[in-house]
Design an enzyme around this catalytic site. Structure first.
Site, PDB file in Angstrom:
ATOM      1  N   ASP A   1       2.487  -6.823  -0.377  1.00  0.00           N
ATOM      2  CA  ASP A   1       2.987  -8.100   0.119  1.00  0.00           C
ATOM      3  C   ASP A   1       1.895  -9.055   0.569  1.00  0.00           C
ATOM      4  O   ASP A   1       2.169 -10.213   0.888  1.00  0.00           O
ATOM      5  CB  ASP A   1       3.962  -7.870   1.282  1.00  0.00           C
ATOM      6  CG  ASP A   1       5.290  -7.394   0.764  1.00  0.00           C
ATOM      7  OD1 ASP A   1       5.649  -7.798  -0.349  1.00  0.00           O
ATOM      8  OD2 ASP A   1       5.948  -6.601   1.452  1.00  0.00           O
TER       9      ASP A   1
ATOM     10  N   HIS B   1       0.604   0.743   5.426  1.00  0.00           N
ATOM     11  CA  HIS B   1       1.740   1.264   4.667  1.00  0.00           C
ATOM     12  C   HIS B   1       2.015   2.689   5.125  1.00  0.00           C
ATOM     13  O   HIS B   1       1.080   3.436   5.397  1.00  0.00           O
ATOM     14  CB  HIS B   1       1.429   1.248   3.161  1.00  0.00           C
ATOM     15  CG  HIS B   1       2.649   1.335   2.323  1.00  0.00           C
ATOM     16  ND1 HIS B   1       3.253   2.531   2.043  1.00  0.00           N
ATOM     17  CD2 HIS B   1       3.396   0.378   1.730  1.00  0.00           C
ATOM     18  CE1 HIS B   1       4.319   2.297   1.308  1.00  0.00           C
ATOM     19  NE2 HIS B   1       4.437   0.995   1.106  1.00  0.00           N
TER      20      HIS B   1
ATOM     21  N   HIS C   1       9.700  -4.327   6.248  1.00  0.00           N
ATOM     22  CA  HIS C   1       9.905  -3.846   4.869  1.00  0.00           C
ATOM     23  C   HIS C   1       9.710  -5.039   3.937  1.00  0.00           C
ATOM     24  O   HIS C   1       8.641  -5.627   3.893  1.00  0.00           O
ATOM     25  CB  HIS C   1      11.308  -3.217   4.799  1.00  0.00           C
ATOM     26  CG  HIS C   1      11.603  -2.453   3.554  1.00  0.00           C
ATOM     27  ND1 HIS C   1      10.657  -2.092   2.635  1.00  0.00           N
ATOM     28  CD2 HIS C   1      12.777  -1.970   3.058  1.00  0.00           C
ATOM     29  CE1 HIS C   1      11.225  -1.420   1.648  1.00  0.00           C
ATOM     30  NE2 HIS C   1      12.530  -1.342   1.872  1.00  0.00           N
TER      31      HIS C   1
END
Ligand code: ACO
Length: 462
Positions: free
Chosen positions: A390, A334, A294
């Site tokens: 990210d 994702h 996460h």
């Protein structure tokens, strides 16, 4: 199974019909019993999402005293746990909107505190309300002096996410009145306190890890400037933040502010559904965010890039990922986005802007090569694995001189806005109860206890 728009067969006795206003029914035939059942399809949401109520399946049973049919959905791959008006994601089209506003427009034009207001209240703030919001958050940035002692108790090498989780949970003990969650005034002050104090605690965790003195908040500075001041200020009488860094952080905070029912938000909602105070619920969210699948991914991306070490090693790294023997390609893939993560596009552009200021380095080159190699490789294309938010954030944070283990803390500062909006929406939702999933028990059937121990209370010290 078949869905029917025309037939509006009433659901059998006991089945819930709330929200079943005309989207048709799902006709189910149970081959075990030969019986037919009619389950209402709920009214679609704004963007057409539809569902049936899992509770409507409980009528499907073979014997009258049976529990009834459940849905089995490990990891909630296809279960809507709530109705929410906060954030919309279309993972196939790469769309992210807060309260209807496209993330691209908010990132370009809004401030983080404006977005925090929007997430909570549903509309953009008028000037007067915004001024008060900014004022209140600014004036609640100080934390009780005992918190400093609490943080000082951590080892020098404690992970800042552990420190943040613990200190946010500890805040609950400083504000016991926060448990009055049904009082809107109390909720408001708790929300303001959390938005104001999480950055202070985050910065204190950084200073502790560096062995530096804590820097108190400066109420003359903006939210982001103050945060950078608490992190980086040394002996200068007035801290002046780099405007490019301020802009980058403002945008990154906006991009990370909410993301509908992700792992940490679901944790906040689930823990909050027990009616605990919001400090404890948000601490649970921070703990969930810490995991490498996460929020911990941005840290993992940078570690991965540094391990690759040189652009020439990119292809062999990709091959290792594909073989399943090495790690995953961190920052790729994702659960929801199956085309591209719209935040990743904004972050990539931002990375260039920041690197123009601080200079390019080989890690960015490795990241670009990795992205290029993965995007033309069938392994990633066929699995719809694209860069997520990210992939580039770690590079930006590092160029701003944040240490790797602090990246997820930055994410937590921003996500606090979303967690609180989601927490309050959950409390105001009349349909919500304490979160309590079911299970399919696969352990042994009943059996009689036949212990074999000869000493039930062994002592280690004779
Ligand atoms: N690298 C290599 N292969 C991958 C990756 C990856 N990053 N992600 C998924 N896959 C593969 C899986 O091995 C699997 O392959 P298989 O079908 O041959 O078994 C397939 O793609 C599907 O993967 P799942 O794990 O089922 O996908 P899921 O939707 O559950 O996982 C997740 C999503 C956790 C984000 C995953 O893509 C991942 O681990 N990515 C790397 C970590 C990361 O970047 N996390 C940040 C997410 S964004 C955020 O939280 C802010």
């Amino acid at each position: 199974m078949a869905t029917s728009q025309a037939s509006k067969t009433a659901a059998p006795a006991g089945a819930s019909t709330a929200g079943s206003g005309g989207s048709g029914t799902l006709e189910i035939k149970d081959s075990r019993s030969g019986k037919a059942f009619s389950v209402p399809v709920l009214d679609p949401g704004t963007e057409g999402d539809t569902a049936i109520r899992a509770m409507d399946l409980r009528q499907i049973k073979l014997e009258a005293d049976e529990f009834g049919l459940m849905t089995y959905d490990p990891a909630f791959m296809n279960t809507a746990s709530c109705k929410s008006a906060i954030t919309f994601i279309d993972g196939d089209k790469g769309i992210l909107r807060y309260r209807g506003y496209p993330i691209e427009q908010l990132a370009e034009q809004a401030t983080f505190l404006e977005v925090a207001w929007l997430l909570r209240h549903g509309e953009l703030p008028a000037q007067k309300a915004y001024d008060k919001w900014v004022h209140d958050i600014t004036y609640h940035t100080y934390v009780h002096e005992n918190i400093k002692e609490f943080i000082s108790g951590f080892r020098y090498d404690a992970h800042p996410m552990s420190m943040l989780t613990a200190t946010v949970a500890a805040l609950s003990s400083f504000y016991p009145e926060a448990k009055n969650i049904h009082d809107p005034e109390m909720r408001n002050i708790s929300i303001v306190r959390l938005l104001a104090k999480v950055p202070t605690l985050a910065a204190f965790s950084y200073r502790h890890a560096k062995g530096l003195p804590f820097i108190y908040p400066d109420n003359d500075l903006s939210f982001v400037e103050n945060f950078l001041s608490m992190v980086a200020r040394m002996s200068e009488p007035k801290y002046e933040a780099n405007p490019i860094f301020c802009k980058a952080l403002e945008v990154l905070f906006i991009l990370h502010a909410d993301h509908e029912q992700n792992c940490s938000t679901s944790a906040v909602r689930a823990v909050g559904s027990s009616h605990v105070d919001p400090f404890s619920a948000v601490a649970a969210g921070i703990a969930a965010l810490y995991g490498p699948l996460h929020g911990g991914a941005n840290e993992a991306v940078l570690r991965m890039i540094q391990e690759i070490d040189h652009p020439k090693n990119v292809q062999s790294f990709i091959d290792e990922v594909k073989s399943g023997k090495g790690s995953r390609l961190m920052g790729f893939g994702h659960r929801v986005y199956k085309s591209y993560d719209p935040r990743a596009k904004i972050v990539k552009k931002l990375a260039y802007e920041v690197f123009e200021q601080v200079g390019m380095d080989k890690d960015l080159e490795i990241a670009l090569k990795l992205e290029e190699a993965a995007l033309k490789d069938d392994y990633f294309v066929s699995r719809k694995l694209y860069p997520n938010v990210d992939f580039y954030t770690g590079l930006i944070y590092r160029s701003m001189a944040f240490p790797k283990d602090f990246f997820t803390v930055l994410f937590a500062v921003a996500r606090t806005a979303g967690w609180l909006a989601q927490w309050e929406e959950m409390l105001n939702d009349k349909e919500q109860k304490i979160a309590r999933p079911r299970q399919i028990y696969i352990g042994p059937p009943e059996r009689a206890y036949k212990g074999t121990l000869t000493n039930k209370f062994p002592r280690t010290r004779k």
